[in-house]
Design an enzyme around this catalytic site. Structure first.
Site, PDB file in Angstrom:
ATOM      1  N   TYR A   5     -64.384  -9.331   2.345  1.00  0.00           N
ATOM      2  CA  TYR A   5     -63.912 -10.556   1.683  1.00  0.00           C
ATOM      3  C   TYR A   5     -63.144 -11.465   2.632  1.00  0.00           C
ATOM      4  O   TYR A   5     -62.348 -10.983   3.451  1.00  0.00           O
ATOM      5  CB  TYR A   5     -62.964 -10.201   0.525  1.00  0.00           C
ATOM      6  N   ASP A  21     -62.744  -0.763  -4.664  1.00  0.00           N
ATOM      7  CA  ASP A  21     -63.223   0.619  -4.690  1.00  0.00           C
ATOM      8  C   ASP A  21     -63.695   1.125  -3.335  1.00  0.00           C
ATOM      9  O   ASP A  21     -64.142   2.255  -3.212  1.00  0.00           O
ATOM     10  CB  ASP A  21     -64.384   0.765  -5.672  1.00  0.00           C
ATOM     11  N   CYS A  67     -61.013  -3.292  -0.255  1.00  0.00           N
ATOM     12  CA  CYS A  67     -61.580  -3.789  -1.514  1.00  0.00           C
ATOM     13  C   CYS A  67     -61.087  -2.919  -2.680  1.00  0.00           C
ATOM     14  O   CYS A  67     -60.379  -1.947  -2.477  1.00  0.00           O
ATOM     15  CB  CYS A  67     -63.104  -3.739  -1.496  1.00  0.00           C
ATOM     16  N   ARG A 106     -28.072   2.273 -13.095  1.00  0.00           N
ATOM     17  CA  ARG A 106     -29.400   2.179 -13.688  1.00  0.00           C
ATOM     18  C   ARG A 106     -29.169   2.501 -15.155  1.00  0.00           C
ATOM     19  O   ARG A 106     -28.718   1.644 -15.905  1.00  0.00           O
ATOM     20  CB  ARG A 106     -30.304   3.205 -12.973  1.00  0.00           C
ATOM     21  N   LYS A 136     -42.003  14.223 -13.166  1.00  0.00           N
ATOM     22  CA  LYS A 136     -42.250  12.869 -13.694  1.00  0.00           C
ATOM     23  C   LYS A 136     -43.358  12.204 -12.885  1.00  0.00           C
ATOM     24  O   LYS A 136     -43.682  12.661 -11.772  1.00  0.00           O
ATOM     25  CB  LYS A 136     -40.963  12.052 -13.605  1.00  0.00           C
ATOM     26  N   HIS A 162     -26.689  10.941 -10.552  1.00  0.00           N
ATOM     27  CA  HIS A 162     -27.743  10.793  -9.553  1.00  0.00           C
ATOM     28  C   HIS A 162     -27.183  10.040  -8.351  1.00  0.00           C
ATOM     29  O   HIS A 162     -26.533   9.014  -8.509  1.00  0.00           O
ATOM     30  CB  HIS A 162     -28.905  10.019 -10.192  1.00  0.00           C
ATOM     31  N   ARG A 171     -31.868  19.214  -8.921  1.00  0.00           N
ATOM     32  CA  ARG A 171     -33.099  18.594  -9.422  1.00  0.00           C
ATOM     33  C   ARG A 171     -34.026  18.324  -8.234  1.00  0.00           C
ATOM     34  O   ARG A 171     -33.823  17.395  -7.461  1.00  0.00           O
ATOM     35  CB  ARG A 171     -32.787  17.289 -10.164  1.00  0.00           C
TER      36      ARG A 171
END
Ligand SMILES: *Cc1c(COP(=O)(O)O)cnc(C)c1O
Length: 820
Positions: free
Chosen positions: A715, A765, A763, A587, A490, A616, A673
């Site tokens: 920044y 990128d 930042c 859940r 997943k 689980h 699992r």
């Protein structure tokens, strides 16, 4: 550790001249290297002399370290009070071997000696792993098969072992005789033989004769009958009763017939005197199938039952392969076999090539073969191989290889040297080809591989598939052989790339895959994955996709059960489903008070076939939650039992995630699992050192600047230079998954193995790091995490867990896969 002896005994064994003090230390170790001494006081140092080193130069130093016993070739005038003893001989090399022979004779267990041209190490490793199901086994370390390596291996054998496996490699006539005296194998294995002349022998017969001297005193010699020359030679040299042959065909002592299957191969084993057995092996290439059959034959000879051998095979850990697969330029896949120079090796490489995913063309780059005596014959064989394996283009390098020109029909081109090929590499117009690069060391093909390897600028995530195999095998080794493994892929396989990783674990014969959403499952099917796939969180809109792609949804509530049931009814179709039982996670999942409803729904909608039921654990990795986990497991058993009662068939049961496998081995049920552990993080931290990190996140330095004291960086003026210094701007930002919480000195990266701290805010990128105190130039590689900088520590530094860092790596970061 050797069987203890005293210096006077050493002197006797090597017929040397003992001088110095009669010290009383007992010798239990023998060393030839001054580094890594374990117990200096009980070590005998053997001073060897080579072309570039002389062990005698280290004696002073060793004395300081506490070593008192020396085997030497020179006279040493020493102070009696020093309490050191020297045994002097003509040749310490020979002395070392004599000591090994003496030690070997003290070992009463069985010794297996392996020789041959290829596969020695793999057969040794695999045999060791299989035999250790039943015996305590010692084997020579990785490549200790030489005149010095073999004695050192023998010193590793002591009476606590039952079986010792030693490998013997020779490169010159007369060497085997010496190795035989040391190893004295009870059982010998002759793996195979390469073509004549390589390895410095006059002809093939001489080479076989030389190698088979290893078996002079063996009770039994195992070999493959198809190797005709070996068969003939052994039959002439040894009585029938000492030979044990196996073959693909009837007529040998053991029939071991292979049959390739989609996930590996089956091997039918028939012994003349008893029944049959079919082994299941996880590979299908020729070399591995030969190696494993030697292992089956040898284990049988040593008294192991077929089912024990099979169990050992199921636990085999991958042995490093010489051939490596790399991503190449222009979509090519490269098979790197740069240090090969014989025909037998070429055959193996071509066979390996045949097992790779097909590309546009099959290209072979091949150098002259070295030490080929009757070269016309050898090249004729090469020509046949090239035809047989369907090579589309041959690129030959060297002079001798050009004789293939008139024999090899389809497209080819020849270069005098590697340098000439490199100059013309562009003209070769590689495009999505599968390229096998194989050549003798002297041709320096590693430069070629380097040129042809894909180079990526900016940020990449490198995934080491061998490390993944290692981790998979680690967990496998903690499971009962019959326990199935579902691999959690997943979230883009925890950031590692779902289809590649799914493909790899499919190859490793995992039993199941699981994804979070239907789309992820569809993508895997489209990438050709055929393993069953469980979908954790399917939605109603995707029911038809589940059906088309044979995906197996998790059903977690009565209303969802009904929706899916009605859908399948309307389609007049069955569907395999999995029931999520909520035992404390709260859940998704059925609760205890839903059981009656569930069993009613099962009756109402027989179209839904319950393939498995699972729960689980909420805190499998936490010692403190151990009791809660046990409560969950008990409740799971009870709930599953109540549902099972109403069924006429038996769904699989599973509960454990990675941490659970470690902590609750008694609750494996039918399947486990496996998630984060496969990706190199051991969440319970009990076996962290046994896993390998599979991924390395890397980027590069785009620019370097010198900044004055007091100036600010980035920044909001958050980073400030305390003194004048240098900063590097690196090509990764929070949009790539480099968390903004690493801003302002929290994050550290590695540049040329030196640590650099983030300065200012991360930042989108880009990120700036302070490199005032380190060596770096623009374009240098920067490691965000990987070797030398652990993912766990990084996660910890910003108060999160490795799961989050892994899954946050943006999909725009290129993934590169390799086998090391
Ligand atoms: C993600 C997941 C796992 C795997 O957990 P790891 O801690 O990564 O091993 C197992 N089961 C379920 C239901 C999951 O969602």
């Amino acid at each position: 550790m050797v069987e203890a002896f005293k210096i006077a005994q050493v002197s006797e064994i090597v017929t040397g001249n003992c001088t110095g003090s009669e010290n009383a230390t007992t010798i239990t170790q023998i060393a030839i290297d001054s580094r890594n001494l374990i117990n200096p006081n009980s070590t005998l140092f053997v001073a060897l002399k080579g072309a570039k080193f002389d062990g005698h130069d280290f004696i002073q130093e060793l004395y300081k370290l506490g070593v008192r016993n020396f085997l030497v070739m020179r006279t040493f005038t020493i102070d009696k009070s020093l309490n050191a003893a020297f045994v002097q001989v003509q040749d310490t090399h020979q002395g070392l071997q004599q000591l090994a022979t003496y030690q070997r004779k003290l070992f009463l267990g069985k010794v297996i000696g392996i020789t041959g041209s290829n596969g020695k190490t793999i057969v040794k490793e695999w045999l060791g792993q299989v035999l250790s199901q039943h015996y305590s086994v010692v084997k020579s370390p990785k490549s200790y098969n030489s005149q010095v390596g073999v004695p050192l291996s023998v010193f590793g054998i002591n009476s606590s072992y039952q079986v010792a496996i030693l490998e013997a490699g020779i490169s010159r006539p007369e060497e085997m005789e010496k190795l035989e005296r040391i190893i004295q194998p009870n059982v010998g294995i002759f793996t195979n033989i390469g073509t004549a002349h390589e390895e410095g022998f006059e002809n093939l017969d001489k080479k076989i004769a030389e190698k088979s001297q290893l078996f002079a005193g063996s009770d039994l010699i195992i070999y493959r009958k198809e190797h005709q020359e070996i068969h003939n030679h052994l039959r002439n040299m040894f009585p029938e009763s000492r030979l044990l042959s196996w073959s693909e065909e009837v007529g040998a002592d053991y029939l071991l017939k292979e049959k390739i299957t989609p996930n590996g191969a089956k091997i039918l084993f028939v012994k003349a005197d008893s029944g049959m057995f079919t082994f299941q092996v996880p590979f299908s290439d020729m070399a591995s199938l030969e190696n494993i059959r030697h292992v089956i034959a040898a284990s049988t000879v040593l008294g192991m039952a077929p089912h024990q051998i099979q169990e050992g095979i199921s636990h085999l850990q991958a042995v490093d392969m010489r051939l490596t697969v790399k991503a190449g330029i222009r979509g090519c896949t490269l098979i790197d076999d740069t240090y090969n120079n014989d025909v037998a090796g070429l055959r193996l490489a071509l066979d390996f090539m045949a097992t790779q995913r097909p590309k546009k063309r099959k290209v072979l780059i091949l150098s002259d073969l070295m030490q080929v005596g009757d070269s016309a014959k050898a090249y004729e064989e090469v020509g046949h191989l090239i035809k047989h394996f369907g090579i589309d283009r041959l690129i030959g390098v060297g002079t001798a290889i050009q004789q293939l020109a008139d024999r090899f029909v389809s497209s080819s081109r020849y270069y005098q040297s590697t340098a000439e090929l490199l100059l013309n590499l562009n003209e070769e117009q590689f495009d999505n080809d599968l390229v096998l690069i194989t050549g003798a060391r002297k041709f320096g093909f590693e430069v070629l591989v380097n040129q042809m390897q894909q180079r990526i600028h900016g940020t990449t995530l490198e995934i080491n598939l061998n490390a993944l195999t290692h981790n998979y095998n680690f967990y496998k080794s903690r499971l009962n052989p019959s326990t199935k493994v579902m691999v959690m892929v997943k979230a883009f396989a925890y950031g590692g790339g779902a289809s590649e990783i799914a493909n790899h674990v499919q190859h490793l014969q995992a039993d199941y895959l699981a994804v979070a959403y239907t789309d992820e499952g569809v993508a895997l099917r489209e990438a050709g994955i055929h393993l069953p796939i469980m979908v954790l969180n399917p939605v109603q809109e995707s029911f038809h996709l589940l059906q088309i792609h044979q995906l197996e949804p998790v059903v977690y509530s009565p209303s969802f059960f009904q929706q899916l049931g009605l859908y399948c009814q309307s389609q007049n179709n069955e569907m395999l489903v999995h029931l999520d039982l909520d035992t404390g996670m709260h859940r998704l999942g059925f609760e205890e008070n839903h059981i009656q409803e569930v069993t009613d729904l099962i009756q109402e909608f027989p179209q839904l076939i319950i393939q498995s039921m699972y729960t689980h654990l909420v805190g499998a990795d936490e010692e403190a939650l151990g009791d809660f986990s046990l409560v969950q497991l008990e409740l799971f058993k009870e709930m599953a039992f109540r549902i099972q009662e109403k069924l006429t068939y038996k769904p699989l049961l599973h509960a454990l995630n990675s941490a659970g496998i470690i902590r609750f081995p008694d609750h494996q049920f039918d399947m486990v699992r496996l998630g984060i552990g496969l990706y190199g993080v051991e969440p319970s931290k009990l076996f962290s050192h046994q896993l390998k990190s599979i991924s390395t996140l890397k980027t590069t330095i785009s620019q370097i600047k010198t900044i004055k004291k007091g100036d600010t960086i980035g920044y909001g003026r958050k980073g400030k230079m305390a003194i004048e210094g240098r900063i590097a701007t690196i090509a990764i930002g929070y949009a790539d998954g480099y968390d903004r919480r690493f801003s302002n000195g929290i994050g550290k990266v590695l540049i040329n193995r030196q640590e650099a701290k983030v300065i200012g805010n991360v930042c989108m990128d880009m990120t700036m790091v302070d490199i005032t105190d380190l060596d770096a130039v623009e374009g240098d590689e920067v490691t965000i995490y990987g070797e030398g900088i652990s993912l766990d520590d990084l996660a910890h530094s910003i108060g999160t867990i490795s799961y989050e860092l892994l899954t946050n790596i943006s999909s725009r970061v290129k993934r590169v896969y390799y086998l090391d």
